[in-house]
Design a protein around this motif. Structure first.
Motif, PDB file in Angstrom:
ATOM      1  N   TRP A   1     -13.396  16.851  -2.555  1.00 10.50           N
ATOM      2  CA  TRP A   1     -12.478  16.267  -1.562  1.00 10.50           C
ATOM      3  C   TRP A   1     -11.070  16.831  -1.696  1.00 10.50           C
ATOM      4  O   TRP A   1     -10.104  16.192  -1.291  1.00 10.50           O
ATOM      5  N   GLY A   2     -10.954  18.026  -2.272  1.00 11.21           N
ATOM      6  CA  GLY A   2      -9.637  18.590  -2.567  1.00 11.21           C
ATOM      7  C   GLY A   2      -8.717  18.689  -1.365  1.00 11.21           C
ATOM      8  O   GLY A   2      -7.496  18.583  -1.513  1.00 11.21           O
ATOM      9  N   ASP A   3      -9.270  18.851  -0.164  1.00 12.26           N
ATOM     10  CA  ASP A   3      -8.426  18.995   1.033  1.00 12.26           C
ATOM     11  C   ASP A   3      -7.810  17.663   1.464  1.00 12.26           C
ATOM     12  O   ASP A   3      -6.914  17.646   2.305  1.00 12.26           O
ATOM     13  N   ARG A   4      -8.277  16.545   0.902  1.00  8.91           N
ATOM     14  CA  ARG A   4      -7.747  15.225   1.268  1.00  8.91           C
ATOM     15  C   ARG A   4      -6.844  14.641   0.184  1.00  8.91           C
ATOM     16  O   ARG A   4      -6.257  13.570   0.382  1.00  8.91           O
ATOM     17  N   LEU A   5      -6.757  15.315  -0.963  1.00  8.97           N
ATOM     18  CA  LEU A   5      -6.080  14.766  -2.136  1.00  8.97           C
ATOM     19  C   LEU A   5      -4.822  15.564  -2.467  1.00  8.97           C
ATOM     20  O   LEU A   5      -4.841  16.797  -2.466  1.00  8.97           O
ATOM     21  N   PHE A   6      -3.729  14.855  -2.760  1.00  5.19           N
ATOM     22  CA  PHE A   6      -2.499  15.540  -3.159  1.00  5.19           C
ATOM     23  C   PHE A   6      -1.774  14.699  -4.195  1.00  5.19           C
ATOM     24  O   PHE A   6      -1.616  13.486  -4.023  1.00  5.19           O
ATOM     25  N   CYS A   7      -1.316  15.319  -5.273  1.00  6.76           N
ATOM     26  CA  CYS A   7      -0.593  14.603  -6.320  1.00  6.76           C
ATOM     27  C   CYS A   7       0.858  15.055  -6.382  1.00  6.76           C
ATOM     28  O   CYS A   7       1.146  16.256  -6.395  1.00  6.76           O
ATOM     29  N   PHE A   8       1.774  14.083  -6.399  1.00  4.15           N
ATOM     30  CA  PHE A   8       3.202  14.333  -6.565  1.00  4.15           C
ATOM     31  C   PHE A   8       3.579  14.120  -8.031  1.00  4.15           C
ATOM     32  O   PHE A   8       3.196  13.108  -8.616  1.00  4.15           O
ATOM     33  N   HIS A   9       4.332  15.055  -8.594  1.00  6.89           N
ATOM     34  CA  HIS A   9       4.845  14.883  -9.953  1.00  6.89           C
ATOM     35  C   HIS A   9       6.187  14.181  -9.842  1.00  6.89           C
ATOM     36  O   HIS A   9       7.237  14.814  -9.687  1.00  6.89           O
ATOM     37  N   ALA A  10       6.163  12.861  -9.875  1.00  6.85           N
ATOM     38  CA  ALA A  10       7.383  12.081  -9.639  1.00  6.85           C
ATOM     39  C   ALA A  10       7.204  10.677 -10.172  1.00  6.85           C
ATOM     40  O   ALA A  10       6.083  10.191 -10.355  1.00  6.85           O
ATOM     41  N   GLY A  11       8.321  10.014 -10.416  1.00  2.00           N
ATOM     42  CA  GLY A  11       8.320   8.595 -10.695  1.00  2.00           C
ATOM     43  C   GLY A  11       8.322   7.818  -9.390  1.00  2.00           C
ATOM     44  O   GLY A  11       8.687   8.349  -8.331  1.00  2.00           O
ATOM     45  N   LEU A  12       7.950   6.569  -9.462  1.00  2.00           N
ATOM     46  CA  LEU A  12       7.910   5.739  -8.258  1.00  2.00           C
ATOM     47  C   LEU A  12       9.300   5.600  -7.650  1.00  2.00           C
ATOM     48  O   LEU A  12       9.456   5.607  -6.429  1.00  2.00           O
TER      49      LEU A  12
ATOM     50  N   ASP B   1       7.473  -1.032 -19.448  1.00  2.91           N
ATOM     51  CA  ASP B   1       8.754  -0.471 -19.016  1.00  2.91           C
ATOM     52  C   ASP B   1       8.587   0.857 -18.292  1.00  2.91           C
ATOM     53  O   ASP B   1       9.518   1.365 -17.677  1.00  2.91           O
ATOM     54  N   ALA B   2       7.405   1.448 -18.322  1.00  2.00           N
ATOM     55  CA  ALA B   2       7.138   2.649 -17.528  1.00  2.00           C
ATOM     56  C   ALA B   2       7.005   2.313 -16.042  1.00  2.00           C
ATOM     57  O   ALA B   2       7.275   3.135 -15.193  1.00  2.00           O
ATOM     58  N   LEU B   3       6.579   1.100 -15.729  1.00  2.00           N
ATOM     59  CA  LEU B   3       6.451   0.685 -14.329  1.00  2.00           C
ATOM     60  C   LEU B   3       6.497  -0.843 -14.238  1.00  2.00           C
ATOM     61  O   LEU B   3       5.467  -1.510 -14.257  1.00  2.00           O
ATOM     62  N   PRO B   4       7.696  -1.413 -14.177  1.00  2.00           N
ATOM     63  CA  PRO B   4       7.798  -2.869 -14.085  1.00  2.00           C
ATOM     64  C   PRO B   4       7.097  -3.397 -12.830  1.00  2.00           C
ATOM     65  O   PRO B   4       7.100  -2.752 -11.778  1.00  2.00           O
ATOM     66  N   PHE B   5       6.504  -4.580 -12.953  1.00  2.00           N
ATOM     67  CA  PHE B   5       5.799  -5.174 -11.815  1.00  2.00           C
ATOM     68  C   PHE B   5       6.723  -5.329 -10.617  1.00  2.00           C
ATOM     69  O   PHE B   5       6.316  -5.142  -9.477  1.00  2.00           O
ATOM     70  N   GLU B   6       7.987  -5.700 -10.878  1.00  2.00           N
ATOM     71  CA  GLU B   6       8.929  -5.883  -9.763  1.00  2.00           C
ATOM     72  C   GLU B   6       9.079  -4.602  -8.957  1.00  2.00           C
ATOM     73  O   GLU B   6       9.101  -4.635  -7.718  1.00  2.00           O
ATOM     74  N   GLU B   7       9.174  -3.474  -9.654  1.00  2.00           N
ATOM     75  CA  GLU B   7       9.332  -2.179  -8.981  1.00  2.00           C
ATOM     76  C   GLU B   7       8.072  -1.832  -8.187  1.00  2.00           C
ATOM     77  O   GLU B   7       8.151  -1.319  -7.058  1.00  2.00           O
ATOM     78  N   LEU B   8       6.923  -2.128  -8.763  1.00  2.00           N
ATOM     79  CA  LEU B   8       5.654  -1.846  -8.089  1.00  2.00           C
ATOM     80  C   LEU B   8       5.517  -2.670  -6.808  1.00  2.00           C
ATOM     81  O   LEU B   8       5.133  -2.149  -5.751  1.00  2.00           O
ATOM     82  N   VAL B   9       5.855  -3.951  -6.884  1.00  2.37           N
ATOM     83  CA  VAL B   9       5.729  -4.837  -5.719  1.00  2.37           C
ATOM     84  C   VAL B   9       6.726  -4.453  -4.630  1.00  2.37           C
ATOM     85  O   VAL B   9       6.390  -4.442  -3.435  1.00  2.37           O
ATOM     86  N   GLU B  10       7.947  -4.109  -5.022  1.00  2.00           N
ATOM     87  CA  GLU B  10       8.940  -3.666  -4.030  1.00  2.00           C
ATOM     88  C   GLU B  10       8.472  -2.409  -3.306  1.00  2.00           C
ATOM     89  O   GLU B  10       8.643  -2.269  -2.088  1.00  2.00           O
ATOM     90  N   ALA B  11       7.875  -1.487  -4.054  1.00  2.00           N
ATOM     91  CA  ALA B  11       7.372  -0.255  -3.442  1.00  2.00           C
ATOM     92  C   ALA B  11       6.229  -0.561  -2.474  1.00  2.00           C
ATOM     93  O   ALA B  11       6.144   0.034  -1.399  1.00  2.00           O
TER      94      ALA B  11
END
Length: 220
Positions: free
Chosen positions: A68-79, A118-128
């Motif tokens: 499925w490589g044509d449908r998948l893309f990964c970003f090297h980034a933080g949220l 601390d790598a991904l607080p729940f608050e940050e995840l929910v806001e995103a």
């Protein structure tokens, strides 16, 4: 990073009855959730974001080597970087977030990044999720059961409401360990949570676990 039961459970369990066109995998690791959703759905666009360089490189390699490589893309980034200039909303947002909030840390920075809250607080995840979820989108996570009430309350503050809840026990006699949660932008009048037991003994999987996940294992 080896593939854990949490990721397999979430990828197999996550509701896709809204027939998502676009999927976002937050904190993709080596890409297992994205790959499972590519196998399960007809989603045309499956984006993943991963901050750790080694995991990102493995994720890209896994995507390229999949059917499925044509449908998948990964970003090297933080949220936090990803949400600065959002270009799209997504019909499905899925995350197996790092959630070890204990005060100690290991000697391995990479392991800490993957495992500690601390790598991904729940608050940050929910806001995103609020920012990036489409009107009829689904937001699905797996978290520790002890955090379930707090997480549901966080989502309620931005009017995301649970539509499916499954609590996970390792064996019939152990305590509930994880919560699988799926949210939408409307509230159900009633919601019944269910339970899933993974094993009856070491590597002796329950019929329910096999039924849920067998499409993703070579041997079961």
């Amino acid at each position: 990073m080896k593939i854990g039961t949490d990721g397999v459970l979430l990828g197999a369990w996550c509701p896709i009855d809204n027939n998502p066109f676009s999927v976002l995998d937050i904190g993709a690791g080596t890409g297992i959730l994205s790959l499972m959703l590519a196998q399960r759905s007809n989603a045309d666009q499956i984006d993943a974001i991963e901050i750790d360089e080694d995991a990102y490189e493995q994720c890209v390699e896994n995507f390229e080597n999949s059917p499925w490589g044509d449908r998948l893309f990964c970003f090297h980034a933080g949220l936090d970087e990803f949400v600065e200039e959002p270009e799209d909303t997504y019909d499905l947002i899925i995350s197996n977030p790092p959630f070890y909030s204990e005060d100690y840390k290991t000697e391995s920075t990479q392991r800490d990044l993957a495992r500690f809250q601390d790598a991904l607080p729940f608050e940050e995840l929910v806001e995103a999720a609020d920012l990036l979820l489409s009107e009829n989108g689904i937001f699905a996570v797996i978290i520790p059961y002890k955090e379930e009430e707090k997480f549901i309350d966080l989502c309620a503050e931005i009017e995301l409401f649970p539509i499916k809840v499954t609590r996970i026990k390792g064996t019939p006699t152990t305590e509930i360990k994880r919560s699988l949660l799926a949210f939408k932008r409307y509230e159900l009048s009633t919601l019944t949570a269910d339970e899933l037991v993974v094993e009856t003994a070491r590597h002796q999987y329950t019929d329910e676990y096999i039924e849920l996940t067998s499409a993703f294992y070579l041997k079961m």
